[in-house]
Design a protein around this motif. Structure first.
Motif, PDB file in Angstrom:
ATOM      1  N   MET A   1     -10.752  22.616  -0.083  1.00  0.00           N
ATOM      2  CA  MET A   1     -10.679  21.952  -1.372  1.00  0.00           C
ATOM      3  C   MET A   1     -11.224  20.531  -1.255  1.00  0.00           C
ATOM      4  SD  MET A   1      -7.538  22.298  -4.089  1.00  0.00           S
ATOM      5  CE  MET A   1      -6.248  22.203  -3.012  1.00  0.00           C
ATOM      6  N   SER A   2     -11.999  20.108  -2.179  1.00  0.00           N
ATOM      7  CA  SER A   2     -12.571  18.770  -2.189  1.00  0.00           C
ATOM      8  C   SER A   2     -11.579  17.788  -2.793  1.00  0.00           C
ATOM      9  CB  SER A   2     -13.862  18.795  -3.005  1.00  0.00           C
ATOM     10  OG  SER A   2     -14.343  17.499  -3.173  1.00  0.00           O
ATOM     11  N   SER A   3     -11.649  16.510  -2.356  1.00  0.00           N
ATOM     12  CA  SER A   3     -10.732  15.518  -2.913  1.00  0.00           C
ATOM     13  C   SER A   3     -11.186  15.039  -4.289  1.00  0.00           C
ATOM     14  CB  SER A   3     -10.618  14.327  -1.964  1.00  0.00           C
ATOM     15  OG  SER A   3     -11.879  13.703  -1.848  1.00  0.00           O
ATOM     16  N   ALA A   4     -12.476  15.222  -4.619  1.00  0.00           N
ATOM     17  CA  ALA A   4     -12.988  14.750  -5.908  1.00  0.00           C
ATOM     18  C   ALA A   4     -12.695  15.745  -7.021  1.00  0.00           C
ATOM     19  CB  ALA A   4     -14.485  14.496  -5.821  1.00  0.00           C
ATOM     20  N   HIS A  24      -4.726   8.664 -12.865  1.00  0.00           N
ATOM     21  CA  HIS A  24      -3.506   7.931 -13.181  1.00  0.00           C
ATOM     22  C   HIS A  24      -3.769   6.446 -13.017  1.00  0.00           C
ATOM     23  CE1 HIS A  24      -1.052  11.544 -13.229  1.00  0.00           C
ATOM     24  NE2 HIS A  24      -1.601  11.910 -12.073  1.00  0.00           N
ATOM     25  N   ARG A  25      -3.035   5.665 -13.810  1.00  0.00           N
ATOM     26  CA  ARG A  25      -3.037   4.215 -13.600  1.00  0.00           C
ATOM     27  C   ARG A  25      -1.945   3.932 -12.582  1.00  0.00           C
ATOM     28  NH1 ARG A  25      -1.779   1.559 -18.756  1.00  0.00           N
ATOM     29  NH2 ARG A  25      -0.999   0.009 -17.337  1.00  0.00           N
ATOM     30  N   ILE A  26      -2.327   3.366 -11.471  1.00  0.00           N
ATOM     31  CA  ILE A  26      -1.377   3.113 -10.399  1.00  0.00           C
ATOM     32  C   ILE A  26      -1.289   1.614 -10.183  1.00  0.00           C
ATOM     33  CG2 ILE A  26      -0.922   3.467  -7.957  1.00  0.00           C
ATOM     34  CD1 ILE A  26      -2.712   6.110  -8.576  1.00  0.00           C
ATOM     35  N   LEU A  97      -5.001   0.358  -9.796  1.00  0.00           N
ATOM     36  CA  LEU A  97      -5.987   1.365  -9.413  1.00  0.00           C
ATOM     37  C   LEU A  97      -6.061   2.440 -10.481  1.00  0.00           C
ATOM     38  CD1 LEU A  97      -4.814   2.030  -5.743  1.00  0.00           C
ATOM     39  CD2 LEU A  97      -6.661   0.542  -6.431  1.00  0.00           C
ATOM     40  N   HIS A  98      -7.215   3.074 -10.622  1.00  0.00           N
ATOM     41  CA  HIS A  98      -7.381   4.249 -11.476  1.00  0.00           C
ATOM     42  C   HIS A  98      -7.840   5.375 -10.560  1.00  0.00           C
ATOM     43  CE1 HIS A  98      -6.899   2.236 -15.332  1.00  0.00           C
ATOM     44  NE2 HIS A  98      -7.551   1.215 -14.798  1.00  0.00           N
ATOM     45  N   SER A  99      -6.911   6.274 -10.223  1.00  0.00           N
ATOM     46  CA  SER A  99      -7.250   7.336  -9.284  1.00  0.00           C
ATOM     47  C   SER A  99      -6.252   8.478  -9.385  1.00  0.00           C
ATOM     48  CB  SER A  99      -7.252   6.797  -7.858  1.00  0.00           C
ATOM     49  OG  SER A  99      -5.929   6.540  -7.451  1.00  0.00           O
ATOM     50  N   PRO A 100      -6.575   9.645  -8.789  1.00  0.00           N
ATOM     51  CA  PRO A 100      -5.600  10.727  -8.695  1.00  0.00           C
ATOM     52  C   PRO A 100      -4.467  10.332  -7.746  1.00  0.00           C
ATOM     53  CG  PRO A 100      -7.829  11.525  -8.286  1.00  0.00           C
ATOM     54  CD  PRO A 100      -7.901  10.049  -8.341  1.00  0.00           C
ATOM     55  N   SER A 101      -3.293  10.903  -7.955  1.00  0.00           N
ATOM     56  CA  SER A 101      -2.137  10.500  -7.157  1.00  0.00           C
ATOM     57  C   SER A 101      -2.248  10.931  -5.702  1.00  0.00           C
ATOM     58  CB  SER A 101      -0.858  11.055  -7.777  1.00  0.00           C
ATOM     59  OG  SER A 101      -0.956  12.451  -7.906  1.00  0.00           O
ATOM     60  N   GLU A 113       2.300  -5.018   7.237  1.00  0.00           N
ATOM     61  CA  GLU A 113       2.821  -6.143   8.014  1.00  0.00           C
ATOM     62  C   GLU A 113       4.328  -6.288   7.815  1.00  0.00           C
ATOM     63  OE1 GLU A 113       0.998  -8.346  10.019  1.00  0.00           O
ATOM     64  OE2 GLU A 113      -0.635  -6.938   9.752  1.00  0.00           O
ATOM     65  N   PRO A 114       5.033  -6.825   8.797  1.00  0.00           N
ATOM     66  CA  PRO A 114       6.476  -7.014   8.633  1.00  0.00           C
ATOM     67  C   PRO A 114       6.772  -8.061   7.560  1.00  0.00           C
ATOM     68  CG  PRO A 114       5.712  -7.985  10.695  1.00  0.00           C
ATOM     69  CD  PRO A 114       4.567  -7.215  10.123  1.00  0.00           C
ATOM     70  N   GLY A 115       7.781  -7.793   6.756  1.00  0.00           N
ATOM     71  CA  GLY A 115       8.180  -8.723   5.707  1.00  0.00           C
ATOM     72  C   GLY A 115       7.486  -8.496   4.381  1.00  0.00           C
ATOM     73  N   VAL A 116       6.584  -7.528   4.294  1.00  0.00           N
ATOM     74  CA  VAL A 116       5.877  -7.243   3.040  1.00  0.00           C
ATOM     75  C   VAL A 116       6.475  -5.972   2.437  1.00  0.00           C
ATOM     76  CG1 VAL A 116       3.662  -6.708   1.970  1.00  0.00           C
ATOM     77  CG2 VAL A 116       3.765  -8.309   3.865  1.00  0.00           C
ATOM     78  N   GLU A 117       6.952  -6.091   1.206  1.00  0.00           N
ATOM     79  CA  GLU A 117       7.497  -4.935   0.496  1.00  0.00           C
ATOM     80  C   GLU A 117       6.431  -4.383  -0.449  1.00  0.00           C
ATOM     81  OE1 GLU A 117      11.233  -5.651  -1.419  1.00  0.00           O
ATOM     82  OE2 GLU A 117      11.897  -6.934   0.220  1.00  0.00           O
ATOM     83  N   VAL A 118       6.306  -3.061  -0.469  1.00  0.00           N
ATOM     84  CA  VAL A 118       5.306  -2.398  -1.307  1.00  0.00           C
ATOM     85  C   VAL A 118       6.026  -1.499  -2.298  1.00  0.00           C
ATOM     86  CG1 VAL A 118       3.334  -0.846  -1.344  1.00  0.00           C
ATOM     87  CG2 VAL A 118       3.611  -2.429   0.545  1.00  0.00           C
ATOM     88  N   GLU A 119       5.686  -1.659  -3.585  1.00  0.00           N
ATOM     89  CA  GLU A 119       6.255  -0.817  -4.636  1.00  0.00           C
ATOM     90  C   GLU A 119       5.096  -0.188  -5.404  1.00  0.00           C
ATOM     91  OE1 GLU A 119       8.611  -1.499  -8.797  1.00  0.00           O
ATOM     92  OE2 GLU A 119       9.100  -2.810  -7.115  1.00  0.00           O
ATOM     93  N   VAL A 120       5.118   1.141  -5.524  1.00  0.00           N
ATOM     94  CA  VAL A 120       4.035   1.863  -6.196  1.00  0.00           C
ATOM     95  C   VAL A 120       4.590   2.522  -7.443  1.00  0.00           C
ATOM     96  CG1 VAL A 120       2.316   3.688  -5.977  1.00  0.00           C
ATOM     97  CG2 VAL A 120       2.879   2.289  -3.991  1.00  0.00           C
ATOM     98  N   THR A 121       3.986   2.217  -8.595  1.00  0.00           N
ATOM     99  CA  THR A 121       4.373   2.881  -9.854  1.00  0.00           C
ATOM    100  C   THR A 121       3.148   3.604 -10.393  1.00  0.00           C
ATOM    101  OG1 THR A 121       3.917   0.834 -11.048  1.00  0.00           O
ATOM    102  CG2 THR A 121       6.201   1.267 -10.472  1.00  0.00           C
ATOM    103  N   ILE A 122       3.370   4.855 -10.826  1.00  0.00           N
ATOM    104  CA  ILE A 122       2.288   5.701 -11.316  1.00  0.00           C
ATOM    105  C   ILE A 122       2.504   5.972 -12.790  1.00  0.00           C
ATOM    106  CG2 ILE A 122       1.140   7.930 -11.083  1.00  0.00           C
ATOM    107  CD1 ILE A 122       2.005   7.948  -8.179  1.00  0.00           C
ATOM    108  N   GLN A 123       1.456   5.742 -13.596  1.00  0.00           N
ATOM    109  CA  GLN A 123       1.497   6.013 -15.031  1.00  0.00           C
ATOM    110  C   GLN A 123       0.314   6.906 -15.369  1.00  0.00           C
ATOM    111  OE1 GLN A 123       1.030   2.101 -16.538  1.00  0.00           O
ATOM    112  NE2 GLN A 123       3.120   1.479 -16.099  1.00  0.00           N
ATOM    113  N   SER A 124       0.464   7.708 -16.414  1.00  0.00           N
ATOM    114  CA  SER A 124      -0.667   8.531 -16.865  1.00  0.00           C
ATOM    115  C   SER A 124      -1.690   7.650 -17.558  1.00  0.00           C
ATOM    116  CB  SER A 124      -0.180   9.606 -17.828  1.00  0.00           C
ATOM    117  OG  SER A 124       0.711  10.472 -17.167  1.00  0.00           O
ATOM    118  N   ALA A 125      -2.951   7.983 -17.399  1.00  0.00           N
ATOM    119  CA  ALA A 125      -4.009   7.154 -17.984  1.00  0.00           C
ATOM    120  C   ALA A 125      -4.183   7.403 -19.449  1.00  0.00           C
ATOM    121  CB  ALA A 125      -5.325   7.423 -17.270  1.00  0.00           C
TER     122      ALA A 125
END
Length: 125
Positions: A1-4, A24-26, A97-101, A113-125
């Protein structure tokens, strides 16, 4: 399967149709007390997203939150009234970002890196 895109069988025999994955809008929110680590992680995320040829907006630098605590120097309360002020600065960056999940999992699999918090929210475009 292709990623595109991937192929699904059509209702008629012998024909196939090409279906694009839903975009999705990420929004990736990075939070840290250390600016160097924060900038390094955001630059690496943007570099990986541009390698995959995605639409990237950011990093948007949000205002720094400064948390202050003022306290007396003397524990007993006697002597001259001198005060100490301690502060902690919290820096924040936004990346859109505008991409598939599925692709987001590949992009965010970097060593953070240590001390960096990452939060990801996904919305439909």
């Amino acid at each position: 399967m292709s990623s595109a895109a991937y192929v699904t069988p059509a209702k008629k025999v012998g024909q196939e149709e090409l279906v694009e994955p839903t975009l999705h809008r990420i929004r990736i929110t990075l939070t840290s007390r250390n600016v160097k680590n924060l900038e390094k992680v955001s630059a690496e995320l943007i570099l990986r997203a541009k390698d995959k040829k995605l639409k990237v907006k950011g990093p948007v630098r949000l205002p720094t939150k400064i948390l202050k605590i003022t306290t007396r120097k003397t524990p007993c309360g006697e002597g001259s009234k001198t005060w100490d002020t301690y502060e902690m600065k919290i820096h924040k960056r936004l990346i859109d970002l505008h991409s598939p999940s599925e692709i987001v999992k590949q992009i965010t699999s970097i060593s953070i890196e240590p001390g960096v918090e990452v939060e990801v929210t996904i919305q439909s475009a």
